[in-house]
Scaffold this motif. Structure first.
Motif, PDB file in Angstrom:
ATOM      1  N   UNK A   1     -13.176   0.445  15.530  1.00  0.00           N
ATOM      2  CA  UNK A   1     -12.065   1.486  14.756  1.00  0.00           C
ATOM      3  C   UNK A   1     -10.970   1.189  14.536  1.00  0.00           C
ATOM      4  N   UNK A   2     -10.301   0.672  15.786  1.00  0.00           N
ATOM      5  CA  UNK A   2      -8.720   0.240  15.759  1.00  0.00           C
ATOM      6  C   UNK A   2      -8.572  -0.990  14.728  1.00  0.00           C
ATOM      7  N   UNK A   3      -9.443  -1.997  14.915  1.00  0.00           N
ATOM      8  CA  UNK A   3      -9.231  -3.155  13.854  1.00  0.00           C
ATOM      9  C   UNK A   3      -9.448  -2.728  12.373  1.00  0.00           C
ATOM     10  N   UNK A   4     -10.450  -2.031  12.142  1.00  0.00           N
ATOM     11  CA  UNK A   4     -10.729  -1.230  10.802  1.00  0.00           C
ATOM     12  C   UNK A   4      -9.767  -0.249  10.460  1.00  0.00           C
ATOM     13  N   UNK A   5      -9.118   0.573  11.171  1.00  0.00           N
ATOM     14  CA  UNK A   5      -7.975   1.354  10.604  1.00  0.00           C
ATOM     15  C   UNK A   5      -6.693   0.549  10.434  1.00  0.00           C
ATOM     16  N   UNK A   6      -6.322  -0.647  11.205  1.00  0.00           N
ATOM     17  CA  UNK A   6      -5.367  -1.631  10.783  1.00  0.00           C
ATOM     18  C   UNK A   6      -5.331  -2.571   9.413  1.00  0.00           C
ATOM     19  N   UNK A   7      -6.736  -2.742   9.423  1.00  0.00           N
ATOM     20  CA  UNK A   7      -7.096  -3.392   7.978  1.00  0.00           C
ATOM     21  C   UNK A   7      -6.988  -2.338   6.815  1.00  0.00           C
ATOM     22  N   UNK A   8      -7.444  -1.229   6.991  1.00  0.00           N
ATOM     23  CA  UNK A   8      -7.345  -0.255   5.939  1.00  0.00           C
ATOM     24  C   UNK A   8      -5.640   0.207   5.746  1.00  0.00           C
ATOM     25  N   UNK A   9      -4.865   0.354   6.664  1.00  0.00           N
ATOM     26  CA  UNK A   9      -3.571   0.443   6.361  1.00  0.00           C
ATOM     27  C   UNK A   9      -2.787  -0.803   5.744  1.00  0.00           C
ATOM     28  N   UNK A  10      -3.157  -1.898   6.116  1.00  0.00           N
ATOM     29  CA  UNK A  10      -2.701  -3.088   5.298  1.00  0.00           C
ATOM     30  C   UNK A  10      -3.223  -3.112   4.163  1.00  0.00           C
ATOM     31  N   UNK A  11      -4.411  -2.771   3.752  1.00  0.00           N
ATOM     32  CA  UNK A  11      -4.775  -2.877   2.305  1.00  0.00           C
ATOM     33  C   UNK A  11      -4.140  -1.707   1.476  1.00  0.00           C
ATOM     34  N   UNK A  12      -3.516  -0.663   2.086  1.00  0.00           N
ATOM     35  CA  UNK A  12      -2.993   0.509   1.351  1.00  0.00           C
ATOM     36  C   UNK A  12      -1.521   0.341   1.173  1.00  0.00           C
ATOM     37  N   UNK A  13      -0.630  -0.318   2.342  1.00  0.00           N
ATOM     38  CA  UNK A  13       0.470  -0.324   2.411  1.00  0.00           C
ATOM     39  C   UNK A  13       1.171  -1.771   1.789  1.00  0.00           C
ATOM     40  N   UNK A  14       0.371  -2.815   2.245  1.00  0.00           N
ATOM     41  CA  UNK A  14       0.907  -4.001   1.896  1.00  0.00           C
ATOM     42  C   UNK A  14       1.750  -4.783   3.139  1.00  0.00           C
ATOM     43  N   UNK A  15       1.996  -5.847   3.062  1.00  0.00           N
ATOM     44  CA  UNK A  15       2.705  -6.489   4.259  1.00  0.00           C
ATOM     45  C   UNK A  15       3.714  -6.110   4.827  1.00  0.00           C
ATOM     46  N   UNK A  16       4.789  -5.565   3.958  1.00  0.00           N
ATOM     47  CA  UNK A  16       6.239  -5.299   4.775  1.00  0.00           C
ATOM     48  C   UNK A  16       6.197  -3.872   5.288  1.00  0.00           C
ATOM     49  N   UNK A  17       5.535  -2.835   4.637  1.00  0.00           N
ATOM     50  CA  UNK A  17       5.355  -1.546   5.023  1.00  0.00           C
ATOM     51  C   UNK A  17       4.422  -1.374   6.304  1.00  0.00           C
ATOM     52  N   UNK A  18       3.310  -2.474   6.137  1.00  0.00           N
ATOM     53  CA  UNK A  18       2.371  -2.453   7.365  1.00  0.00           C
ATOM     54  C   UNK A  18       2.946  -2.914   8.615  1.00  0.00           C
ATOM     55  N   UNK A  19       4.064  -3.805   8.426  1.00  0.00           N
ATOM     56  CA  UNK A  19       4.461  -4.355   9.477  1.00  0.00           C
ATOM     57  C   UNK A  19       5.296  -3.289  10.629  1.00  0.00           C
ATOM     58  N   UNK A  20       6.138  -2.497   9.844  1.00  0.00           N
ATOM     59  CA  UNK A  20       6.843  -1.492  10.136  1.00  0.00           C
ATOM     60  C   UNK A  20       5.709  -0.191  10.836  1.00  0.00           C
TER      61      UNK A  20
END
Length: 500
Positions: A308-327
């Motif tokens: 669940x944690x990895x899936x949530x991170x991957x989904x957030x990465x797909x939605x936000x893109x690299x720069x926003x995701x890092x924040x």
């Protein structure tokens, strides 16, 4: 003669007089609680009975909490002083050195940071707005549709966050303004958000159920699954209460809300509605992973949390893109460390205090005294309800659970109740305590939130308004408590299936 305007507020300024009285009352309480803390500390060194030392420790703990000391620290300090005065320096050192390691190294609690990380990462991804929009499309046809939607969205959000306060904040920022704009009464608008937040700790993954499982030494998987049906029933009860209010008091539930919305927002086509609903797909996907993984025996609870944690991170990465995701990732890691650290500190403090209760013999004395009552199941159950209602009016939910479970769990088991059932009962009662005066943590959180002009839509929403809104839903929650008391299989049925 000159007037000293600095020493006393002007009689022409009521706000200044009120603030002065408030400061005076605050200082008075600080002095009283300080005296209580000093007296309680002194009594530890007096020649008193062992059992009475537990009462003194409770008095010191509550006095420290009233003075603003962290709850975990208040429990640890009062427990440590009691242990030192009762059995000496070396047992105290042994307790202080071994307890933190023993409690924090529990394999049951390993899943806790994963669930917290998953919930925070999904919150950063903006899933709350998508979930609320999907629930609104699906359930807006109900009387009091927006308030009902809020409770249903709260159940869905609880399935991915496991945090009462987090769900309340996330929903409140979206739903309260929507309901006020649609003509809903401010009490129903705020109350439906606060009640929706209480569902989060029953629908898995529940942080409090994980903590209970670790403290009560029961399997965490069955304990998480056990909250599902009560959580669904609680959601239905809240929705039915909203529908009843909408039918009996239509002016409370935005009688003109649909007309107003039709005037400002064009009707959605079926394709648009389908798109809005489909955008909330991470929620049912994670629910499926958790239930299929644990229920089917494909994944352990820890593995479910990791997926669940990895899936949530991957989904957030797909939605936000690299720069926003890092924040978002940095903020999520900070939030996870802060939340888990706070919980661990509470658990360690509660364990030290529980050690004192065991040494004083207070736990054994209470067990013997309550054994007579436990022979009458109905009387025993309602005594538990009243006890937790009283404690919940002034104590934090996790602290209440950690303080009472070591004392009451053996008695509850001897009375014939399943420890997994007791976990769901305690969590539900703790959530009700978040809505009841005089403390009602969620009520004060809600009151602070609605002072934001972007949320209150220009309306003045007082603390009594927020308490009234919260108390609308408490009777329905108590009905659910009675229901699981009369029919414990509501709680234990799903865990029994998972065990087969």
């Amino acid at each position: 003669m000159t007037n000293n305007t600095d020493s006393m507020p002007s009689s022409q300024n009521p706000d200044s007089r009120s603030a002065y009285r408030g400061r005076l009352q605050g200082m008075t309480w600080i002095i009283i609680l300080s005296i209580v803390a000093i007296l309680a500390s002194s009594l530890f060194f007096a020649d008193i009975q062992r059992e009475f030392r537990a009462v003194v420790a409770l008095g010191l703990m509550f006095a420290l909490m009233g003075l603003g000391v962290n709850v975990g620290l208040a429990m640890a300090v009062s427990g440590a002083i009691g242990i030192y005065t009762l059995i000496g320096y070396r047992p105290l050192v042994s307790t202080l050195t071994q307890t933190p390691i023993a409690q924090s190294a529990s394999s049951t609690l390993l899943v806790l940071p994963m669930f917290v990380f998953m919930g925070l990462m999904l919150w950063h991804s903006g899933i709350t707005k998508k979930l609320y929009a999907a629930a609104r499309v699906l359930f807006f046809w109900l009387p009091g549709g927006l308030a009902a939607t809020t409770n249903i969205a709260g159940a869905g959000l609880g399935a991915v966050s496991g945090s009462t306060i987090g769900s309340t904040y996330a929903l409140g920022r979206i739903a309260i303004a929507e309901m006020l704009e649609a003509g809903y009464d401010r009490r129903l608008a705020v109350g439906s958000v606060l009640s929706a937040g209480t569902i989060a700790q029953l629908i898995p993954p529940s942080i409090m159920l994980v903590i209970y499982a670790g403290f009560a030494e029961v399997p965490v998987g069955p304990q998480l699954v056990a909250g599902t049906i009560p959580g669904i029933i609680l959601t239905i009860a809240y929705v039915l209460s909203v529908v009843a209010i909408a039918l009996l008091l239509p002016h409370w539930a935005g009688k003109d809300g649909r007309r107003r919305e039709a005037e400002h927002k064009p009707a959605l086509s079926r394709i648009q509605k389908l798109r809005i609903v489909s955008e909330a797909w991470p929620v049912p996907a994670l629910i499926l992973i958790i239930f299929a993984g644990m229920g089917g025996g494909y994944l352990t609870v820890t593995e479910c949390g990791a997926v669940g944690a990895v899936g949530a991170a991957l989904y957030c990465l797909a939605v936000q893109g690299g720069r926003r995701f890092s924040i978002s990732l940095i903020d999520t890691c900070k939030g996870t460390l802060s939340a888990v650290g706070s919980v661990m500190f509470l658990i360690i403090g509660a364990a030290i205090f529980s050690r004192l209760l065991a040494v004083t013999g207070a736990a054994q004395w209470l067990s013997a005294e309550m054994q007579v009552i436990s022979d009458n199941p109905v009387l025993f159950f309602f005594m538990l309800v009243i006890l937790y209602l009283v404690i919940g009016t002034f104590m934090d939910a996790i602290a209440m659970m950690l303080l009472t479970v070591p004392l009451l769990l053996p008695i509850v088991v001897n009375a014939g109740y399943d420890p997994i059932w007791f976990g769901v009962f305690v969590v539900l009662m703790a959530e009700i305590g978040l809505l009841t005066p005089p403390v009602g943590m969620l009520v004060f959180i809600g009151h602070g939130m609605v002072q934001n002009p972007e949320i209150n839509m220009g309306q003045k929403i007082s603390l009594p308004d927020v308490f009234t809104g919260a108390m609308i839903f408490v009777p329905l929650a108590l009905v659910v408590v009675v229901l699981i008391g009369l029919f414990p299989s509501i709680v234990t049925w799903l865990p029994s299936l998972a065990a087969q």
